[in-house]
Scaffold this motif. Structure first.
Motif, PDB file in Angstrom:
ATOM      1  N   ASP A 368      35.906 -72.115  -2.538  1.00 43.56           N
ATOM      2  CA  ASP A 368      36.452 -73.470  -2.474  1.00 43.56           C
ATOM      3  C   ASP A 368      37.972 -73.441  -2.328  1.00 43.56           C
ATOM      4  O   ASP A 368      38.554 -74.232  -1.577  1.00 43.56           O
ATOM      5  CB  ASP A 368      36.075 -74.246  -3.737  1.00 43.56           C
ATOM      6  CG  ASP A 368      34.606 -74.644  -3.747  1.00 43.56           C
ATOM      7  OD1 ASP A 368      34.004 -74.738  -2.659  1.00 43.56           O
ATOM      8  OD2 ASP A 368      34.060 -74.853  -4.853  1.00 43.56           O
ATOM      9  N   ALA A 369      38.616 -72.525  -3.046  1.00 42.61           N
ATOM     10  CA  ALA A 369      40.067 -72.404  -2.944  1.00 42.61           C
ATOM     11  C   ALA A 369      40.476 -72.006  -1.529  1.00 42.61           C
ATOM     12  O   ALA A 369      41.443 -72.542  -0.969  1.00 42.61           O
ATOM     13  CB  ALA A 369      40.580 -71.381  -3.959  1.00 42.61           C
ATOM     14  N   HIS A 372      40.167 -74.900   0.931  1.00 44.35           N
ATOM     15  CA  HIS A 372      41.282 -75.834   0.737  1.00 44.35           C
ATOM     16  C   HIS A 372      42.561 -75.297   1.383  1.00 44.35           C
ATOM     17  O   HIS A 372      43.271 -76.030   2.099  1.00 44.35           O
ATOM     18  CB  HIS A 372      41.504 -76.052  -0.768  1.00 44.35           C
ATOM     19  CG  HIS A 372      42.732 -76.853  -1.084  1.00 44.35           C
ATOM     20  ND1 HIS A 372      42.851 -78.196  -0.784  1.00 44.35           N
ATOM     21  CD2 HIS A 372      43.917 -76.488  -1.657  1.00 44.35           C
ATOM     22  CE1 HIS A 372      44.031 -78.635  -1.162  1.00 44.35           C
ATOM     23  NE2 HIS A 372      44.703 -77.617  -1.703  1.00 44.35           N
ATOM     24  N   ASP A 375      42.372 -75.515   5.208  1.00 46.29           N
ATOM     25  CA  ASP A 375      42.554 -76.876   5.720  1.00 46.29           C
ATOM     26  C   ASP A 375      44.031 -77.236   5.837  1.00 46.29           C
ATOM     27  O   ASP A 375      44.432 -77.966   6.754  1.00 46.29           O
ATOM     28  CB  ASP A 375      41.852 -77.881   4.798  1.00 46.29           C
ATOM     29  CG  ASP A 375      40.342 -77.828   4.923  1.00 46.29           C
ATOM     30  OD1 ASP A 375      39.842 -77.276   5.923  1.00 46.29           O
ATOM     31  OD2 ASP A 375      39.644 -78.330   4.003  1.00 46.29           O
ATOM     32  N   ASP A 429      49.968 -75.689  -3.983  1.00 46.16           N
ATOM     33  CA  ASP A 429      49.945 -76.195  -2.609  1.00 46.16           C
ATOM     34  C   ASP A 429      51.305 -76.090  -1.922  1.00 46.16           C
ATOM     35  O   ASP A 429      51.395 -76.136  -0.692  1.00 46.16           O
ATOM     36  CB  ASP A 429      49.472 -77.652  -2.577  1.00 46.16           C
ATOM     37  CG  ASP A 429      47.958 -77.767  -2.687  1.00 46.16           C
ATOM     38  OD1 ASP A 429      47.278 -76.725  -2.657  1.00 46.16           O
ATOM     39  OD2 ASP A 429      47.456 -78.898  -2.807  1.00 46.16           O
TER      40      ASP A 429
END
Length: 472
Positions: A368-369, A372, A375, A429
Motif C-alpha cells: 500500500d505504501a 501511494h 501515484d 510525502d
C-alpha cells in the motif's frame, strides 16, 4: 573495405540521412534493449546469490557494486566523449580520424583501468572498511570484489569499443555481444557458486568469476567479429600505434569526459542521500521504495537510450556541417521519449499492485505504501526524461559543465530544500513531492541552458553560415 576520408560519400552508419524520428528510433532501440539486458542480468544474478548463498552474500555484492558503479561513471564519461568525437569524424566521412580517437580512448582508459584494478585488488579491504560494510558481509564482499576487479580492464575496453561503434552509427554489434555475455553470466553463476558438474564450488567468488569469464568471452568474440567483418573502426598494422594516447585526443577526452562522469556521480550521490532519508521513515517505507526502484529503473531506460542516440546523431551532424537539424533532432528525441516513457507509465499504473506484490509479497504492508508513493512520484520521469534527452545536444557541443550544474542545483539544492520545507506539513510525502519539484526544475533549467547559453550562439552562427552558403 576502403578507408574513407573527408569529401567522400556518406559512410555506412551515417545518421545524417533519412527521416529523423525513424533514424533515431532504429539507432536507439538496440541500446535500449542492451540497457534492459544489463539490468535483468544484475537482477537475475542477485536472485542466484540471494537464493543460493543468503542475505549476507547479497549484501556483500551490493556493497561491492557501489564501488564498481564509481568506476563505471568514469568510463561512461570518457565513452560519451569518444562517442561524440567519433560521431563528428563519422559525419565528416573521416574514418582515419575516428580510428585515431578510438585508439587514444582505448589506450587512455585501458591504462586507467589497469591502475584502478591493481589498486582495487590491493586496497579492497580498506575501502570496504570505509564503507562500513557489515562484518558478516565484509569477508564475502572482499572475496567477490577482488575477483571482479580482475574483469575491470576488459569490461572497460569492451565498453569503450561499444560506445565507439555507436558513435559510428553501429548499435547492433555491441548488442550482439552484450546478449552473449549476459547469457553466459546468468548460466555460469549457479554452476560456479555451487560447483555443478566438473566446476569447483566457489561460493560468492563463483558469481564474480562468472562475470569475469562472461566478460572475457564476450570481449574476445566481439573482437573476432570486428576483424572478420572488417568493420571500419578496426585498427591494423601501423594503426595499432594509435593505442598510445596522443595528447590532443587525451586532452579532449579528459576535458569532456570528466564532467560527463561527474554527472553520473551527482545522480548516484543524490540517490544515496534519498535512500538515507527514506530509511528514516521506517522499514515499511524503505521496503516500498526499494521495490519501486526496481521498477523505476526500467521506466528511466528510454531516456538514457534516446539521450545517447541524440548525442551520436548530433555529433555526426556537426561533423557533416548539418547543424541546421540540431533543434529538429532534439525535438524528435524529446517527443519520442515522452511517448515511450508515457506508454510505460500508462501500462504500469493499472497493474502496479500485482507487480509490487510479486516483489514484496501479497500480504506486505509495504505494498500500500508503494502504491501511494508511485501515484505521487512516477510522473517525474516525464520531465526528467526530457532533461536527459536534451543533455544529448549539450554533450555534443561541449556544454557539459552547464548540464552538471543543472543536475546539482535540481537534485541537491532544490530537492533537499523542498524536502525540509515541506516535511513539517506533509511528513514522508515531502520526499515524493520533492522528487516532482526537482524534476520540473531540472527541465526548466535545461530549457534555459538549451536556448540561452553561449553554446546556442555558436549553433546559431553555424546555421547562419550554412544559410549564407546555400543562398549567396
Amino acid at each position: 573495405m576502403s578507408d574513407a576520408g573527408p569529401g567522400t560519400g556518406p559512410l555506412k552508419g551515417n545518421l545524417t540521412q533519412g527521416p529523423l524520428t525513424r533514424t533515431l528510433l532504429v539507432f536507439a532501440l538496440p541500446q535500449l534493449v542492451g540497457n534492459v539486458l544489463q539490468s535483468l542480468n544484475g537482477s537475475i544474478n542477485a536472485v542466484w546469490v540471494g537464493q543460493l548463498l543468503g542475505d549476507e552474500a547479497l549484501a556483500a555484492t551490493a556493497n561491492s557494486n557501489i564501488l564498481m558503479f564509481l568506476l563505471f561513471a568514469l568510463v561512461f564519461g570518457f565513452g560519451m566523449a569518444a562517442t561524440v568525437r567519433i560521431g563528428q569524424s563519422w559525419g565528416a566521412n573521416d574514418v582515419i580520424s575516428a580510428r585515431r580517437v578510438l585508439g587514444s580512448a582505448l589506450g587512455l582508459t585501458g591504462m586507467i583501468s589497469l591502475v584502478m584494478a591493481t589498486l582495487g585488488i590491493v586496497f579492497a579491504d580498506k575501502v570496504l572498511d570505509l564503507l562500513a560494510t557489515p562484518g558478516a558481509a565484509h569477508d564475502q564482499a572482499l572475496a567477490y570484489l577482488r575477483v571482479v576487479f580482475i574483469a575491470n580492464p576488459i569490461a572497460t575496453i569492451t565498453t569503450m569499443i561499444a560506445m565507439g561503434l555507436r558513435g559510428s552509427g553501429d548499435a547492433a554489434t555491441p548488442l550482439r555481444f552484450m546478449i552473449l555475455a549476459t547469457l553466459l553470466d546468468v548460466v555460469l553463476n549457479p554452476i560456479l557458486i555451487l560447483g555443478l558438474g566438473p566446476a569447483p564450488a566457489l561460493g560468492i567468488a563463483g558469481s564474480a568469476w562468472a562475470t569475469v569469464i562472461a566478460t572475457t568471452i564476450g570481449f574476445g568474440a566481439m573482437l573476432v567479429w570486428i576483424y572478420a567483418k572488417d568493420l571500419p573502426l578496426r585498427l591494423r598494422g601501423a594503426e595499432l600505434a594509435w593505442l598510445k594516447p596522443r595528447w590532443e585526443e587525451s586532452r579532449y577526452l579528459l576535458s569532456r569526459g570528466l564532467p560527463m562522469g561527474a554527472q553520473m556521480l551527482v545522480i548516484s550521490g543524490a540517490g544515496v542521500i534519498m535512500i538515507g532519508l527514506v530509511n528514516r521513515e521506517g522499514l515499511v517505507t524503505a521496503a516500498a521504495y526499494g521495490a519501486l526502484l526496481q521498477i523505476w529503473n526500467y521506466i528511466g531506460m528510454p531516456a538514457m537510450a534516446i539521450g545517447g542516440a541524440v548525442s551520436a546523431m548530433i555529433a555526426q551532424h556537426i561533423g557533416a556541417g548539418r547543424e541546421d537539424r540540431v533543434d529538429a533532432i532534439s525535438l524528435a528525441g524529446s517527443l519520442t521519449n515522452l511517448a515511450m516513457t508515457g506508454l510505460l507509465i500508462a501500462a504500469l499504473v493499472p497493474f502496479d499492485r500485482p507487480v509490487l506484490e510479486l516483489l514484496l509479497g501479497a500480504g506486505s504492508p509495504s505494498v500500500d505504501a508503494a502504491v501511494h508513493i508511485q501515484d505521487l512520484a512516477i510522473w517525474t520521469y516525464l520531465p526528467f526524461g526530457v532533461t536527459i534527452v536534451l543533455f544529448g545536444p549539450l554533450r555534443a557541443f561541449g556544454a557539459n559543465y552547464a548540464a552538471l550544474l543543472v543536475l546539482f542545483v535540481s537534485m541537491y539544492v532544490v530537492r533537499l530544500s523542498a524536502y525540509y520545507l515541506l516535511y513539517p506539513l506533509l511528513g514522508a510525502d515531502a520526499l515524493w513531492y520533492s522528487f516532482v519539484i526537482s524534476s520540473i526544475t531540472s527541465l526548466g533549467l535545461t530549457l534555459l541552458v538549451y536556448f540561452r547559453l553561449p553554446w546556442r550562439k555558436s549553433l546559431q552562427a553555424r546555421v547562419a553560415g550554412l544559410e549564407r552558403q546555400s543562398h549567396p
